[in-house]
Design an enzyme around this catalytic site. Structure first.
Site, PDB file in Angstrom:
ATOM      1  N   ASN A  48       0.644  -1.086  -0.054  1.00  0.00           N
ATOM      2  CA  ASN A  48       0.019   0.108  -0.157  1.00  0.00           C
ATOM      3  C   ASN A  48       0.768   1.325   0.040  1.00  0.00           C
ATOM      4  O   ASN A  48       1.060   2.097   1.061  1.00  0.00           O
ATOM      5  CB  ASN A  48      -1.075   0.128   1.181  1.00  0.00           C
ATOM      6  CG  ASN A  48      -2.295   1.081   0.950  1.00  0.00           C
ATOM      7  OD1 ASN A  48      -2.084   1.554   0.040  1.00  0.00           O
ATOM      8  ND2 ASN A  48      -2.960   0.954   2.030  1.00  0.00           N
ATOM      9  N   ILE A  54      -5.925   5.008  -2.037  1.00  0.00           N
ATOM     10  CA  ILE A  54      -6.110   3.346  -2.159  1.00  0.00           C
ATOM     11  C   ILE A  54      -6.993   2.997  -1.061  1.00  0.00           C
ATOM     12  O   ILE A  54      -6.420   2.643   0.215  1.00  0.00           O
ATOM     13  CB  ILE A  54      -4.912   2.691  -2.290  1.00  0.00           C
ATOM     14  CG1 ILE A  54      -3.968   2.987  -3.477  1.00  0.00           C
ATOM     15  CG2 ILE A  54      -5.413   1.333  -2.521  1.00  0.00           C
ATOM     16  CD1 ILE A  54      -2.772   2.389  -3.654  1.00  0.00           C
ATOM     17  N   PRO A  55      -8.267   3.016  -1.165  1.00  0.00           N
ATOM     18  CA  PRO A  55      -9.330   2.378   0.026  1.00  0.00           C
ATOM     19  C   PRO A  55      -9.188   1.024   0.440  1.00  0.00           C
ATOM     20  O   PRO A  55      -9.994   0.356  -0.019  1.00  0.00           O
ATOM     21  CB  PRO A  55     -10.520   3.078  -0.425  1.00  0.00           C
ATOM     22  CG  PRO A  55     -10.400   2.925  -2.085  1.00  0.00           C
ATOM     23  CD  PRO A  55      -9.096   3.448  -2.419  1.00  0.00           C
ATOM     24  N   CYS A  56      -8.093   0.549   0.645  1.00  0.00           N
ATOM     25  CA  CYS A  56      -7.903  -0.897   1.100  1.00  0.00           C
ATOM     26  C   CYS A  56      -8.843  -1.455   1.891  1.00  0.00           C
ATOM     27  O   CYS A  56      -9.388  -2.545   1.821  1.00  0.00           O
ATOM     28  CB  CYS A  56      -6.621  -1.253   1.621  1.00  0.00           C
ATOM     29  SG  CYS A  56      -5.226   0.146   1.342  1.00  0.00           S
ATOM     30  N   TYR A  57      -9.527  -0.607   2.453  1.00  0.00           N
ATOM     31  CA  TYR A  57     -10.681  -1.177   3.336  1.00  0.00           C
ATOM     32  C   TYR A  57     -11.911  -1.550   2.390  1.00  0.00           C
ATOM     33  O   TYR A  57     -12.953  -1.950   3.226  1.00  0.00           O
ATOM     34  CB  TYR A  57     -10.917   0.100   4.441  1.00  0.00           C
ATOM     35  CG  TYR A  57     -11.437   1.212   4.086  1.00  0.00           C
ATOM     36  CD1 TYR A  57     -10.392   2.304   3.746  1.00  0.00           C
ATOM     37  CD2 TYR A  57     -12.720   1.607   3.746  1.00  0.00           C
ATOM     38  CE1 TYR A  57     -10.745   3.517   3.346  1.00  0.00           C
ATOM     39  CE2 TYR A  57     -13.190   2.908   3.516  1.00  0.00           C
ATOM     40  CZ  TYR A  57     -12.279   3.815   3.276  1.00  0.00           C
ATOM     41  OH  TYR A  57     -12.458   4.901   2.555  1.00  0.00           O
TER      42      TYR A  57
END
Length: 107
Positions: A48, A54-57
């Site tokens: 990341n 970058i909305p990894c969630y």
DNA sequence: GACCTGACCAATT
DNA sequence: TAATTGGCCAGGT
């Protein structure tokens, strides 16, 4: 210049995930080129490089469960953020993929 | 410079 | 029905 690596493509797809929606690793991988890239998607989010864009969630596994190795401040935090965005969760604590799954229209 | 691991998914045995 | 393997990429040791 336009030689986007698989990682870059993955990031582009993840960034396209709309508000209140989530996508699975396999789906992101498929949109990035190959569904076999699912493992790479997990690794891409692991490194990341830009957690801000970058909305990894918003990326969950095929079961609708978020990653246990969440690196934003806690898995609960991730779930809470999604819940605030309108994502529906099941009693199991997983995302309701039937409703909140990102329906990417490809033309 | 090469090998192994890693936040996965789906098909096969 | 459950467990295992195969497939991809990049970074670390």
């Amino acid at each position: 210049m336009e030689e986007l690596t698989t990682f870059q493509r993955i990031y582009e797809v993840v960034k396209e995930i709309p508000y209140g929606k989530v996508a699975t690793y396999g789906q992101v991988a498929a949109l990035a080129g190959n569904r076999h890239l699912a493992k790479v998607v997990g690794y891409a989010l692991h490194v990341n490089p830009n957690p801000v864009i970058i909305p990894c969630y918003r990326v969950v596994n095929a079961k609708g469960e978020v990653s246990k190795a969440f690196a934003f401040g806690g898995v609960n935090r991730q779930i809470e953020l999604l819940e605030k965005e309108g994502v529906q969760f099941l009693e199991d604590g997983s995302v309701d993929m039937e409703v909140s799954r990102w329906a990417k229209l490809v033309f």
